[in-house]
Design an enzyme around this catalytic site. Structure first.
Site, PDB file in Angstrom:
ATOM      1  N   GLN A 184       0.797  -1.219   0.000  1.00 19.28           N
ATOM      2  CA  GLN A 184       0.000   0.000   0.000  1.00 19.28           C
ATOM      3  C   GLN A 184       0.834   1.276   0.000  1.00 19.28           C
ATOM      4  O   GLN A 184       0.374   2.312  -0.453  1.00 19.28           O
ATOM      5  CB  GLN A 184      -0.941   0.018   1.212  1.00 19.28           C
ATOM      6  N   CYS A 347      -9.998  -8.202   1.532  1.00 18.34           N
ATOM      7  CA  CYS A 347      -8.992  -9.228   1.790  1.00 18.34           C
ATOM      8  C   CYS A 347      -8.331  -9.040   3.147  1.00 18.34           C
ATOM      9  O   CYS A 347      -7.119  -9.289   3.290  1.00 18.34           O
ATOM     10  CB  CYS A 347      -7.914  -9.265   0.695  1.00 18.34           C
TER      11      CYS A 347
END
Ligand SMILES: Cc1ncc(COP(=O)(O)O)c(C=O)c1O
Ligand SMILES: [Zn+2]
Lengths: 390, 476
Positions: A184, A347
């Protein structure tokens, strides 16, 4: 900051609002051009042949390795290519099969959670609702002999940014290893391998403006002798005889088979693009946009944000809208005004379980977003909220 | 147990309606409208005036109410067709009437093709219940309490996705009403009623779908369905058409004793005319067709003449139109438009539901005089042939399934004049690809390219339903 960057992303030309960059980012023109170069005229196998085509392709392929090494504060030979962050994490897990004790946080993405679950002892370190890692639990786990700690740099649900320096210090004290899932953060806040004394960093090209099918494991080279290659085959070997083989030197020993050449070459163009703008400028821009997003969302009645409201936060916001299923919200904003957001568990189901949290809607930002994108999103949300919370 | 349920179900249904101020039992009795259907004009005027005044999307599309216009067709002629895109682009605030949302429910269909979300107020939900009761009674004689088995499409869940809504039990809902002292709260009572209805009044068992097996599970799996049906002895079996036909063929080919299930129905999919006989022989009952959707609930159903679907014309106005929205003559193919007279919360007026069919205004042999609808498939499944004629799902499926050794098949239009067929052979036989390609080419006309693939099972779409034709009528 003005927005010359927006024009570099042809996908935005059709007027959509793309707020799902945490899942995958859009690609700028230079990346498209680089992939096109390879597919159109540059096609050749890398590392194998001496003909001019192969040499040119190998040059560009290896240039990506170098660019990534710079991006993550590592040396070129410390970059192992993989198909993505997931495979990079699995390279470590399969490479160190005799690990007996590890620790992960409960906010990990499935790809940094599931691979560790079969280690004989896998401690699940809790986090609070702001995504702060429980320091006490981590210390205890390390004191009990955890050999490796796997943490995300930035939660893909809460947006929380992990204090890597603190964790790294704890880990070093106990001589354990630290793996950071930078999927990320890699585009705007790449963790620095040596500066932070990390052992492994995992990342994916497709979350850094690059193509899918490529990723990397950045490895402190001291680990190479201890790691076993998990895939065997071509390119990773030096000599093969009828009754045995010898291995290439790392990182190549971990890169069996033909790689996703065009993806790696495209990724090189993506990292160049990011370098040109500079991580600081990108991070600043994203911080401004994130503040604006949080402020606009905060003003919508019945909307409950998850994750930290102040302090360091990655460029995303997940939330619940009272009385509405997350999927319905995502579908409505898409139908209504071509707005792409995610809904569900992202997820990270263990985190939702840990915090007893229903599926959320998630809006995530990249450097090509602007205030108008957020305005369009929030104005549809406003009208949805009106019916949902009266 | 069955007898007890039979005895208590009807009184329970009446009681629950009284308790929640619902009108659905009364509504479920069909109203025979006069043949000129002028009585539809009143509710239609009410709907148009309400939508024009309160729903932003319709404000400029509809004219101010004009008391001189009296007939349904004149009223409708002044209204443009409403598409799914229209609704989606204005959802939710632009297409609703600004009433109190506390009582709204969102009806959302899952799956890929059906993206729409509909909002229904209490009145509409009541009408949906009523229409469902009416459809069950009229098409097959089902009465509350009789055992039924449903096999709905398998919804594909993915790991990152959302949980389905959970079906709360009657007792746990009652318990929470007691605990939270909500025994007198209207909304809780209505919810309770919904649950009683779902779980007790309809004596319903649900089997899971074929899942990973696609359209053709192995015989052992099909044996389990047959055993379940023998054990549960339903009066009514309602399942995805593919499940029905596959189980029926299995019964036929395995020399098993036929079942005796009096009423067979399909859900969320179509049984073609050519498949009916097989179903009736194998299941030992009668196939009763009906028509409905997530937006509207039950819209129409067959009577015992099995000759078209009687539209519930006190609830809906159904038209069949051409590409320009003009009504076509009786018996001609066109797009089905539905106007919902019962949903004032989110009015759907001349709404293009996405199906094609024919309408017939002549009186039925059963004595009913309202219009009868025949639906022949989804609009985006229609193949347009060389002369511009339409081949609907029913035509294509019945043609392919009538070919030697073809058990079932899927057709995709790859581009104009290029078709790809995936065919499953009947058990222990093999398909001659060239022969099948040639006969399809002759049937569709022209000199098309036809590629035939032989497969062992067909895959459902993401929503769990099977799509047999990927047509080119609505391809952009
Ligand atoms: C935090 C985090 N880690 C790992 C991954 C997995 O990345 P990939 O699917 O590219 O391997 C993701 C992707 O969503 C992620 O958000
Ligand atoms: Zn009739």
């Amino acid at each position: 900051m003005s927005e010359p960057w927006r024009d570099d992303f042809p996908a935005l030309a059709d007027g959509m609002v793309y707020l799902d960059s945490a899942a995958t980012t859009l690609k700028p023109q230079p990346v498209i051009d680089a992939v096109r170069w390879f597919l159109e005229g540059g096609t050749a196998a890398v590392h194998r042949a001496v003909h001019a085509k192969s040499v040119a392709a190998t040059d560009r392929f290896e240039a990506t390795r170098e660019a990534l090494a710079r991006w993550f504060g590592a040396d070129t030979d410390e970059v192992v290519f993989s198909r993505g962050a997931t495979e990079a994490i699995n390279l470590v897990r399969r490479g160190l099969p005799s690990l007996g004790h590890v620790a992960v946080t409960v906010m990990e993405h499935h790809s940094n959670f599931v691979p560790w679950m079969d280690v004989p002892r896998c401690d699940r370190i809790s986090v609070d609702t702001d995504g702060n890692v429980n320091e006490q639990e981590l210390k205890e786990s390390l004191a009990a002999g955890a050999q490796l700690v796997a943490v995300t740099h930035q939660s893909n649900v809460l947006g929380a940014v992990t204090d890597l320096r603190m964790i790294s210090e704890l880990v070093q004290k106990q001589n354990a290893a630290l793996l950071v899932d930078a999927a990320q953060s890699a585009s705007h806040d790449p963790p620095q391998l040596h500066d932070l004394k990390l052992d492994f960093i995992a990342c994916s090209a497709h979350k850094m403006l690059g193509p899918s099918g490529a990723g990397a494991l950045i490895v402190d080279r001291k680990w190479y002798p201890k790691m076993r290659p998990s895939l065997l085959g071509g390119h990773m070997v030096e000599q093969v005889h009828l009754d045995g083989w010898t291995m290439q030197s790392p990182p190549h020993s971990f890169e069996a088979g033909t790689p996703a050449i065009e993806s790696v070459i495209g990724w090189g163009a993506a990292v160049n693009y990011l370098q040109q703008l500079g991580p600081d400028a990108i991070a600043d821009r994203l911080a401004t946009l994130t503040d604006y997003l949080l402020q606009r969302l905060g003003a919508i009645p019945g909307l409950n944000l998850v994750g930290p409201v102040s302090g360091r936060r990655g460029p995303l916001a997940a939330f619940h809208l009272e009385g509405m299923e997350a999927t319905a919200v995502a579908r409505i904003v898409s139908q209504r005004d071509q707005i792409c957001v995610r809904s569900g568990y992202h997820c990270a189901q263990p985190l939702h379980e840990h915090l007893s949290m229903a599926p959320t809607v998630r809006a995530s930002l990249q450097l090509y977003n602007n205030e108008q994108d957020i305005d369009r999103f929030c104005s549809v949300l406003d009208s949805v909220a009106k019916i949902a919370c009266m | 147990m069955f007898q007890i349920k039979r005895l208590v179900a009807e009184p329970l249904l009446r009681l629950s309606c009284v308790a929640s101020a619902s009108n659905s039992v009364a509504l479920s009795r069909p109203v025979e409208l006069p043949a000129d259907s002028s009585r539809q004009a009143l509710p239609l005027k009410r709907l148009l005036a309400h939508a024009q005044a309160n729903v932003p999307f319709y404000h400029d599309r509809l004219q101010e109410p004009d008391s001189s216009v009296a007939t349904v067709s004149d009223l409708l002629n002044a209204v443009p067709v409403t598409t799914k895109d229209d609704i989606e682009a204005n959802f939710p605030d632009g297409v609703t009437d600004g009433s109190d949302p506390a009582d709204w429910r969102m009806m959302s269909t899952r799956g890929t093709a059906q993206r729409l979300i509909t909002i229904q107020g209490f009145e509409k939900r009541d009408a949906v219940r009523a229409a469902n009761l009416r459809m069950l009674r009229l098409a097959g004689g089902y009465r509350p309490g009789m055992p039924m088995v449903e096999i709905p499409p398998e919804v594909c869940e993915n790991v990152c996705g959302e949980m389905g809504e959970e079906d709360e039990g009657v007792l746990s809902h009652l318990w929470s009403m007691l605990r939270e002292r909500r025994l007198r709260e209207q909304k809780s009572i209505r919810d309770l009623r919904g649950l009683v209805e779902r779980n007790w009044i309809f004596n319903r068992k649900t089997y899971s779908g074929f899942g990973i097996h696609g359209s053709h599970p192995p015989p052992e799996i099909l044996d389990q369905y047959v055993a379940g049906l023998r054990r549960d002895r339903p009066y009514l079996l309602k399942a995805l058409a593919t499940y029905l036909t596959t189980i029926a063929k299995h019964l036929r080919d395995s020399d098993a004793k036929p079942l005796s299930i009096p009423v067979i129905k399909t859900m969320g999919s179509r049984v073609t005319p050519g498949q009916r006989e097989l179903l009736e022989t194998s299941f030992g009952g009668k196939f009763w067709d009906d028509y409905g959707s997530a937006e509207f609930g039950s819209i129409a159903c067959e009577c015992d003449q099995h000759h078209g679907l009687h539209v519930f014309d006190d609830f809906f106005i159904v038209e069949v139109v051409d590409a320009n929205g003009g009504r076509v003559a009786d018996g001609e193919l066109g797009w089905v438009l539905v106007t919902d007279l019962m949903n004032l919360t989110m009015p759907l007026i001349r709404y293009k539901i996405g199906d094609v069919g024919r309408i017939d205004h002549s009186p039925c042999a059963c004595g009913r005089t309202g219009p009868r609808l025949t639906v022949t498939g989804r609009a985006h499944d229609v193949i347009v042939d060389r002369e511009g004629g339409w081949c609907t799902t029913d035509d294509v499926v019945d043609f392919l399934e009538s070919q030697p050794v073809v058990d079932s098949a899927q057709v995709s239009v790859k581009s104009k004049g290029w078709y790809e067929i995936a065919a499953v052979a009947i058990r222990n036989a093999s398909i001659e690809r060239g022969v099948l390609a040639a006969s399809f080419a002759q049937w569709i006309g022209g000199q098309p390219r036809v590629d035939v693939n032989v497969v062992s099972t067909l895959r459902p779409e993401a929503g769990g339903k099977f799509r047999y034709v990927r047509g080119d009528l609505e391809r952009r």
